[in-house]
Write a protein that holds these residues in place. Sequence first.
Motif, PDB file in Angstrom:
ATOM      1  N   MET A   1      12.063   8.463   3.695  1.00 14.67           N
ATOM      2  CA  MET A   1      10.777   9.109   3.440  1.00 14.67           C
ATOM      3  C   MET A   1      10.642  10.421   4.201  1.00 14.67           C
ATOM      4  O   MET A   1      10.126  11.411   3.673  1.00 14.67           O
ATOM      5  CB  MET A   1       9.645   8.148   3.797  1.00 14.67           C
ATOM      6  CG  MET A   1       9.565   6.943   2.869  1.00 14.67           C
ATOM      7  SD  MET A   1       8.528   5.602   3.517  1.00 14.67           S
ATOM      8  CE  MET A   1       6.939   6.413   3.610  1.00 14.67           C
ATOM      9  N   LEU A   2      11.122  10.449   5.450  1.00 12.75           N
ATOM     10  CA  LEU A   2      11.015  11.671   6.239  1.00 12.75           C
ATOM     11  C   LEU A   2      11.897  12.785   5.675  1.00 12.75           C
ATOM     12  O   LEU A   2      11.569  13.970   5.794  1.00 12.75           O
ATOM     13  CB  LEU A   2      11.388  11.390   7.695  1.00 12.75           C
ATOM     14  CG  LEU A   2      10.390  10.535   8.490  1.00 12.75           C
ATOM     15  CD1 LEU A   2      10.916  10.272   9.894  1.00 12.75           C
ATOM     16  CD2 LEU A   2       9.021  11.201   8.553  1.00 12.75           C
TER      17      LEU A   2
ATOM     18  N   ALA B   1      13.744   4.836  -2.176  1.00 10.31           N
ATOM     19  CA  ALA B   1      12.857   4.180  -1.214  1.00 10.31           C
ATOM     20  C   ALA B   1      12.125   3.018  -1.876  1.00 10.31           C
ATOM     21  O   ALA B   1      11.866   1.984  -1.234  1.00 10.31           O
ATOM     22  CB  ALA B   1      11.859   5.181  -0.647  1.00 10.31           C
ATOM     23  N   TYR B   2      11.799   3.157  -3.159  1.00  4.77           N
ATOM     24  CA  TYR B   2      11.112   2.085  -3.890  1.00  4.77           C
ATOM     25  C   TYR B   2      11.989   0.838  -3.972  1.00  4.77           C
ATOM     26  O   TYR B   2      11.528  -0.270  -3.668  1.00  4.77           O
ATOM     27  CB  TYR B   2      10.752   2.566  -5.290  1.00  4.77           C
ATOM     28  CG  TYR B   2      10.253   1.468  -6.205  1.00  4.77           C
ATOM     29  CD1 TYR B   2       8.967   0.966  -6.091  1.00  4.77           C
ATOM     30  CD2 TYR B   2      11.096   0.916  -7.171  1.00  4.77           C
ATOM     31  CE1 TYR B   2       8.515  -0.043  -6.921  1.00  4.77           C
ATOM     32  CE2 TYR B   2      10.654  -0.100  -8.005  1.00  4.77           C
ATOM     33  CZ  TYR B   2       9.361  -0.576  -7.879  1.00  4.77           C
ATOM     34  OH  TYR B   2       8.925  -1.584  -8.705  1.00  4.77           O
ATOM     35  N   ARG B   3      13.245   1.020  -4.354  1.00  6.07           N
ATOM     36  CA  ARG B   3      14.154  -0.133  -4.465  1.00  6.07           C
ATOM     37  C   ARG B   3      14.345  -0.800  -3.109  1.00  6.07           C
ATOM     38  O   ARG B   3      14.393  -2.031  -3.009  1.00  6.07           O
ATOM     39  CB  ARG B   3      15.492   0.321  -5.047  1.00  6.07           C
ATOM     40  CG  ARG B   3      15.441   0.715  -6.518  1.00  6.07           C
ATOM     41  CD  ARG B   3      16.834   0.895  -7.080  1.00  6.07           C
ATOM     42  NE  ARG B   3      17.520   2.028  -6.462  1.00  6.07           N
ATOM     43  CZ  ARG B   3      17.470   3.272  -6.921  1.00  6.07           C
ATOM     44  NH1 ARG B   3      16.753   3.549  -8.003  1.00  6.07           N
ATOM     45  NH2 ARG B   3      18.132   4.231  -6.319  1.00  6.07           N
TER      46      ARG B   3
ATOM     47  N   PHE C   1       0.833  -1.200   0.000  1.00  2.00           N
ATOM     48  CA  PHE C   1       0.000   0.000   0.000  1.00  2.00           C
ATOM     49  C   PHE C   1       0.869   1.251   0.000  1.00  2.00           C
ATOM     50  O   PHE C   1       0.615   2.195  -0.758  1.00  2.00           O
ATOM     51  CB  PHE C   1      -0.909  -0.005   1.228  1.00  2.00           C
ATOM     52  CG  PHE C   1      -1.354   1.357   1.656  1.00  2.00           C
ATOM     53  CD1 PHE C   1      -2.296   2.065   0.930  1.00  2.00           C
ATOM     54  CD2 PHE C   1      -0.791   1.959   2.785  1.00  2.00           C
ATOM     55  CE1 PHE C   1      -2.688   3.340   1.310  1.00  2.00           C
ATOM     56  CE2 PHE C   1      -1.185   3.232   3.178  1.00  2.00           C
ATOM     57  CZ  PHE C   1      -2.129   3.921   2.442  1.00  2.00           C
ATOM     58  N   THR C   2       1.891   1.264   0.858  1.00  2.00           N
ATOM     59  CA  THR C   2       2.781   2.422   0.944  1.00  2.00           C
ATOM     60  C   THR C   2       3.420   2.717  -0.403  1.00  2.00           C
ATOM     61  O   THR C   2       3.497   3.883  -0.830  1.00  2.00           O
ATOM     62  CB  THR C   2       3.881   2.166   1.998  1.00  2.00           C
ATOM     63  OG1 THR C   2       3.275   1.993   3.273  1.00  2.00           O
ATOM     64  CG2 THR C   2       4.872   3.306   2.054  1.00  2.00           C
ATOM     65  N   ARG C   3       3.891   1.660  -1.076  1.00  2.00           N
ATOM     66  CA  ARG C   3       4.561   1.857  -2.359  1.00  2.00           C
ATOM     67  C   ARG C   3       3.648   2.529  -3.377  1.00  2.00           C
ATOM     68  O   ARG C   3       4.051   3.450  -4.097  1.00  2.00           O
ATOM     69  CB  ARG C   3       5.033   0.514  -2.911  1.00  2.00           C
ATOM     70  CG  ARG C   3       5.967   0.670  -4.102  1.00  2.00           C
ATOM     71  CD  ARG C   3       5.944  -0.499  -5.057  1.00  2.00           C
ATOM     72  NE  ARG C   3       6.163  -1.762  -4.378  1.00  2.00           N
ATOM     73  CZ  ARG C   3       5.911  -2.925  -4.995  1.00  2.00           C
ATOM     74  NH1 ARG C   3       5.415  -2.947  -6.211  1.00  2.00           N
ATOM     75  NH2 ARG C   3       6.122  -4.057  -4.368  1.00  2.00           N
TER      76      ARG C   3
END
Length: 246
Positions: A153-154, A100-102, A86-88
Motif C-alpha cells: 500500500m505504501l 493487495a486485495y488478494r 473496512f480497509t478493503r
Amino acid sequence: ICMNQFWHILFLGIAFFQMLFMMAQWFLFGRKEYFFYIAYIFFAAVYIFFRLHAATDLLNFSIHPWLLEWLDQPMAILSYYMYLLFTRHFLSLKHLQPQAYRYSRAIEVIFLIFLFGKTLSIPLEISQSLSAYIYMGSVLIMAALVVPMVVMMLRQKNILNNFVVMGSICYIGGGLVGMFVAILWPAKAIGNASILLGMEIGILAELLLLNTGFVLKNRILQQQVIQGQQKLLDQLMKEKKDQFPE
C-alpha cells in the motif's frame, strides 16, 4: 464513578458518538466502508467495556466465565477483522490495488481461523496463562502477516493508503502495548484497567486520522463526479457541433 473508571468511560462515550456519526454518514452516502468502520469501533468498545468490567466490577453483577471470555479476545480479533474489511472497501482494493486485495483475502481467512479456534476452545477451559501466550503468539503472527500488505500500500504513494496505514499502526500498536504489559507483568495487569489505555489512545488517534481520511475521500469522489459531468458536457457539446456545424 472513580477516576480509575472515568477515563475509560469517557473513551467509551467518544466511541459511541463516533458510531452515531458514522451511522449518519452511512445513511447519507450508503457506502459499505462506513458499516465496517462502525463494526470495528463496536467490537473494540465491547472488548474494552468488558475488560473494564472484569477489572473494576463495573456492572456490579457476575457474568458466566465462558461468556466473559468470549467477550474478551474474540471481540478484539473481530475488531481487527472488521478493520481489514473496512480497509478493503475504503481503498477499493479490488479495483485499484488487486495484489493487495488478494493478499487481504488470505489474511481474512487466517483471522477467521483464529477467531473460530479461540471461540471453540473456550469450553475446554485452558489455563489463563496458556491462553494469554497463545493469544500473544497469534496476534504477533497476524501482525507480521499484515506487514507485506502495508508495504504494498505504501508503494502506491496514495494519500488515502497513508491514512489507513497510519491509523492501523496506531490501533494495532496501542493494543500490543496493553497485551505485552498484561502478559509480561501479570501482577500489574490483574484488576488494573490502566492496561487498556494504550489501546484506547491508539483508537482515538486512529479516529482522528480516519475522520480526516473520510473527508478527503468524499472530496476526491466529489471531484471525480464533477470531472465526469464536465467530460460528459464537453462530449455533448462536441456532438452538437458535429451535427450542426456553423
